[in-house]
Design an enzyme around this catalytic site. Sequence first.
Site, short mmCIF file in Angstrom:
data_model
loop_
_atom_site.label_atom_id
_atom_site.label_comp_id
_atom_site.label_asym_id
_atom_site.label_seq_id
_atom_site.Cartn_x
_atom_site.Cartn_y
_atom_site.Cartn_z
N ILE A 10 -38.96 115.41 33.69
CA ILE A 10 -38.79 116.79 33.24
C ILE A 10 -40.03 117.27 32.49
CG2 ILE A 10 -37.47 118.36 31.76
CD1 ILE A 10 -35.10 116.57 31.99
N GLY A 13 -43.57 114.81 26.38
CA GLY A 13 -43.60 115.27 25.00
C GLY A 13 -44.56 114.43 24.20
N SER A 14 -44.59 114.71 22.91
CA SER A 14 -45.51 113.97 22.05
C SER A 14 -45.10 112.51 21.91
CB SER A 14 -45.56 114.64 20.69
OG SER A 14 -44.30 115.16 20.35
N GLY A 16 -43.44 110.77 24.37
CA GLY A 16 -43.39 110.10 25.66
C GLY A 16 -42.70 110.94 26.71
N LYS A 33 -35.48 109.59 27.18
CA LYS A 33 -36.82 109.76 26.63
C LYS A 33 -37.40 108.38 26.45
CE LYS A 33 -38.18 112.97 23.56
NZ LYS A 33 -38.27 113.70 22.29
N ASP A 136 -38.99 118.75 12.29
CA ASP A 136 -39.90 119.23 13.35
C ASP A 136 -39.23 120.34 14.16
OD1 ASP A 136 -42.24 119.34 14.85
OD2 ASP A 136 -41.61 117.74 16.21
P1 ADP Z 1 -41.88 117.59 22.33
O1 ADP Z 1 -42.51 116.40 21.73
O2 ADP Z 1 -42.83 118.67 22.70
O3 ADP Z 1 -40.71 118.05 21.54
P2 ADP Z 1 -40.09 116.27 24.09
O4 ADP Z 1 -40.53 114.88 24.36
O5 ADP Z 1 -38.99 116.44 23.13
O6 ADP Z 1 -41.33 117.14 23.72
O7 ADP Z 1 -39.65 116.94 25.44
C1 ADP Z 1 -40.52 117.11 26.53
C2 ADP Z 1 -39.91 118.09 27.51
O8 ADP Z 1 -38.64 117.63 27.96
C3 ADP Z 1 -39.68 119.46 26.92
O9 ADP Z 1 -40.11 120.42 27.87
C4 ADP Z 1 -38.20 119.58 26.72
O10 ADP Z 1 -37.76 120.88 26.98
C5 ADP Z 1 -37.63 118.61 27.74
N1 ADP Z 1 -36.43 117.94 27.22
C6 ADP Z 1 -36.38 117.10 26.16
N2 ADP Z 1 -35.12 116.68 25.93
C7 ADP Z 1 -34.34 117.28 26.88
C8 ADP Z 1 -32.92 117.26 27.18
N3 ADP Z 1 -32.08 116.54 26.45
N4 ADP Z 1 -32.49 118.00 28.22
C9 ADP Z 1 -33.35 118.74 28.94
N5 ADP Z 1 -34.68 118.81 28.72
C10 ADP Z 1 -35.18 118.09 27.71
MG MG Z 2 -38.92 117.65 21.61
#
Ligand code: ADP
Ligand code: MG
Length: 274
Positions: A10, A13-14, A16, A33, A136
Amino acid sequence: MEQYEKICEIGKGSFGQVSKIKRKSDGKTLVWKEMNYGRMSDKEKQLLVSEVNILRELDHPNIVKYYERILNKEKQIILIVMEYCDKGDMALMIRKLKRDRDYLPEQQIWKILAQIIYGLFACHRRKEGNKILHRDLKPGNILFDAQGNAKLADFGLSRMMGDQSQFAYTHVGTPYYMSPEQISEQKYNEKSDIWSAACVIYELAALKTPFEATNQIQLAMKIKEGKINRIPQQYSDELFRVIQQMMTQNFEKRPSVDDLMMHPQISKNIKENF
Ligand code: ADP
Ligand code: MG
């Protein structure tokens, strides 16, 4: 790990990679994640584990539900399995609104504000000692499920990034949502989450961050000065007033989640939705 099937990635993120997955037993769509703990110190690893344990206890309609964690010692990764929010995050919503030169109806902004406050309420109200702070809050950490409900994501995960850690370096974006007390290096507290929530709601209405700057020093100065432009004129004075209150410089005078839950528009939206 064998209980799930990876569907697609998807986003990154920061912390992973985030992937959409399917639980084989019932076909339920979830996400995981992936976090590499190989470069973390022992202390950071401990924090990560305890943080994830806390998250497992949080069961609230406005917090992304965590299912389990899977440890892969060989690859040194931890997978956090959680609820899938298929409407994307608020950063995406803001980008689309900007692109279409469109503004959200005020009612929807109140609803999202109420849901963010309600999510924070579940964490801040806990007894001293195991209170959970988000730390955050930003549009990218507010997700929307299929019904369009806002859910807070990445709860508390930022706590483990100690300032000198390897980890912190990968996470330095422009801190638009940072509160005055964070800038003056006072302790982060639950009111700091309120400040950040206000910045996020401001951005959702105005389609720009409350404080704009080209560098961090300039940004810090603007935040400490605290002057913000009014949100677009189609929005009510009352919405702007609540945002301003939530952005009170002195965190002791800033409203708490309990105070905000008593606001008629906020309490009405919570009752209507649940
Ligand atoms: P960040 O460190 O920028 O917050 P994340 O690692 O949390 O990034 O998320 C990376 C991407 O995955 C983002 O575009 C976020 O919208 C998407 N994402 C994260 N968690 C979910 C989830 N539970 N359901 C759908 N999309 C998600
Ligand atoms: Mg996030």
